[in-house]
Enzyme design. Structure first.
Site, PDB file in Angstrom:
ATOM      1  N   LEU A 254       3.806 -24.101   7.018  1.00 34.32           N
ATOM      2  CA  LEU A 254       3.556 -25.142   6.031  1.00 34.32           C
ATOM      3  C   LEU A 254       2.051 -25.262   5.813  1.00 34.32           C
ATOM      4  CD1 LEU A 254       5.980 -27.993   7.220  1.00 34.32           C
ATOM      5  CD2 LEU A 254       6.379 -26.307   5.413  1.00 34.32           C
ATOM      6  N   ASP A 255       1.665 -25.653   4.597  1.00 28.43           N
ATOM      7  CA  ASP A 255       0.260 -25.921   4.316  1.00 28.43           C
ATOM      8  C   ASP A 255      -0.259 -27.017   5.240  1.00 28.43           C
ATOM      9  OD1 ASP A 255       0.337 -24.113   2.245  1.00 28.43           O
ATOM     10  OD2 ASP A 255       0.623 -25.620   0.684  1.00 28.43           O
ATOM     11  N   ARG A 256      -1.572 -27.066   5.363  1.00 29.07           N
ATOM     12  CA  ARG A 256      -2.208 -28.048   6.242  1.00 29.07           C
ATOM     13  C   ARG A 256      -1.725 -29.473   5.955  1.00 29.07           C
ATOM     14  NH1 ARG A 256      -6.269 -31.705   6.182  1.00 29.07           N
ATOM     15  NH2 ARG A 256      -7.613 -31.858   8.029  1.00 29.07           N
TER      16      ARG A 256
END
EC number: 5.4.99.-
Length: 297
Positions: free
Chosen positions: A137-139
Site C-alpha cells: 500500500l502507498d505510504r
C-alpha cells in the site's frame, strides 16, 4: 527450528507419481525452489527417510519438505512499532497498516516501515522468516497488508494475484457529488511526462480497470467502495481524479486537505484462498479514526 517444514499425506489420486511431479504439479513448488531445497540446505523426507525426487509416491506416504533457511536483508533493520494483527498462522500474517508509514523502506524513510516492524515482531516471537509482502500500500493508504511467512506460500499467493482470484475492496472519500450506482472506469494509465511519481490517464498507458459504487453522499463529498481488475500504480487515485472526483486529501491529484491530511483511501476487505486450510477466507479492517470522522451522521 530455523526453517519451515510443510507436511502432506499422499492420497489415492496421486499414487505412482514421481515425488518431483507431486511437488511440482500437485503442490505448485517451483522448479527454482526445488533446486534451492536440494542445494541450499533443505531436504525432502518421506516416511522419516530422506528421498530423492525420483521416488514414486504411495498412498499414505508422509511427505515432509524442509525449506532452506530464509535469508534476511542486512540493510533492513527491525524497529519496534505496534502492529494491528488481523490474522496470523504458520504461513501468513495479515496486518491493518496505519496511514503515514511506508510498506517497505524507501529512500526517503529508511528507518520507518511496516516491513521493519514485522521483522521486529518476528524476532520477538522467534519466527524464522524474512519479509514477503503480498500486497503493498502507498505510504498514506491505510488497511490490510498480507505478508507471507515463507517463500513457498508467497509464490502461491502471487499466482492468485496473477489469476485475479485474490479480491480486494477499498473505501475512499472523494470530492463532489458522484452519480449514484455502480460504475466501471476503463482508462489506461501511464507515467506523467516530467515526473517520476505522478501517473495520469493516457492513450499509450497500460490497461487499467476500476469498479466503484457510491455508498453514501454528503454535500461536499462521497464515500465509495472500489475494486480493481488491474493493479497500476496510484490506480484508484488517478481514475477518480480523471472523473473530476479526486480523493479527499490527495494533493498530488487535485484533492484538498480541508477535511483530512492525507489521501482518504483504505484497503477494507481481502479475500484469498488459503492453500493449507483449503478454503476461501475473507477479512475486513475497520476505518482508521481520521476517516471515521468524515462520516457525517
Amino acid at each position: 527450528m530455523d526453517c519451515f517444514v510443510i507436511k502432506w499425506t499422499v492420497k489415492k489420486a496421486h499414487e505412482g507419481l514421481l515425488l518431483r511431479d507431486f511437488l511440482r504439479h500437485e503442490k505448485q513448488i517451483s522448479r527454482t525452489l526445488l533446486t534451492d531445497i536440494k542445494f541450499k540446505g533443505g531436504k525432502i523426507v518421506v516416511n522419516g527417510k530422506e528421498e530423492r525426487v525420483r521416488y514414486e509416491v504411495n498412498v499414505g506416504d508422509q511427505i515432509e519438505v524442509y525449506f532452506p533457511k530464509e535469508q534476511r536483508s542486512e540493510t533492513m533493520k527491525p524497529i519496534h512499532l505496534p502492529l494491528t494483527i488481523v490474522y496470523e498462522d504458520d504461513h501468513f500474517l495479515l496486518v491493518n497498516k496505519p496511514p503515514n508509514i511506508t510498506t517497505i523502506p524507501s529512500r526517503q524513510e529508511l528507518n520507518v516501515s511496516l516491513a521493519q516492524a514485522v521483522l521486529y515482531y518476528y524476532e520477538q516471537h522467534h519466527i524464522p522468516s524474512t519479509i514477503h509482502v503480498v500486497n503493498r500500500l502507498d505510504r498514506d493508504t491505510s488497511g490490510l497488508v498480507l505478508i507471507a511467512k515463507h517463500r513457498y506460500v508467497h509464490d502461491l499467493l502471487s499466482k492468485q494475484q496473477k489469476q485475479k482470484t485474490m479480491k480486494r475492496t477499498y473505501l475512499a472519500f472523494v470530492h463532489g457529488i458522484v452519480e449514484k450506482g455502480k460504475e466501471k472506469i476503463n482508462r489506461p494509465i501511464g507515467r506523467k511526462e516530467g515526473s517520476i511519481i505522478e501517473r495520469e490517464v493516457r492513450e499509450d498507458g497500460q490497461a487499467a480497470v476500476t469498479h466503484y459504487q457510491v455508498l453514501e453522499q454528503w454535500k461536499q463529498y462521497a464515500l465509495l467502495a472500489l475494486s480493481l481488475e488491474t493493479g497500476r500504480t496510484h490506480q484508484i487515485r488517478v481514475h477518480m481524479a480523471s472523473l473530476q472526483h479526486p480523493l479527499l486529501g490527495d494533493t498530488l491529484y487535485g484533492g484538498r486537505r480541508d477535511f483530512i491530511n492525507r489521501q482518504a483511501l483504505h484497503s477494507h476487505t481481502l479475500t484469498f484462498y488459503h492453500p493449507f486450510l483449503e478454503k476461501v477466507l475473507t477479512f475486513k479492517a475497520s476505518l482508521p479514526e481520521d476517516m471515521k470522522q468524515l462520516i457525517i451522521k
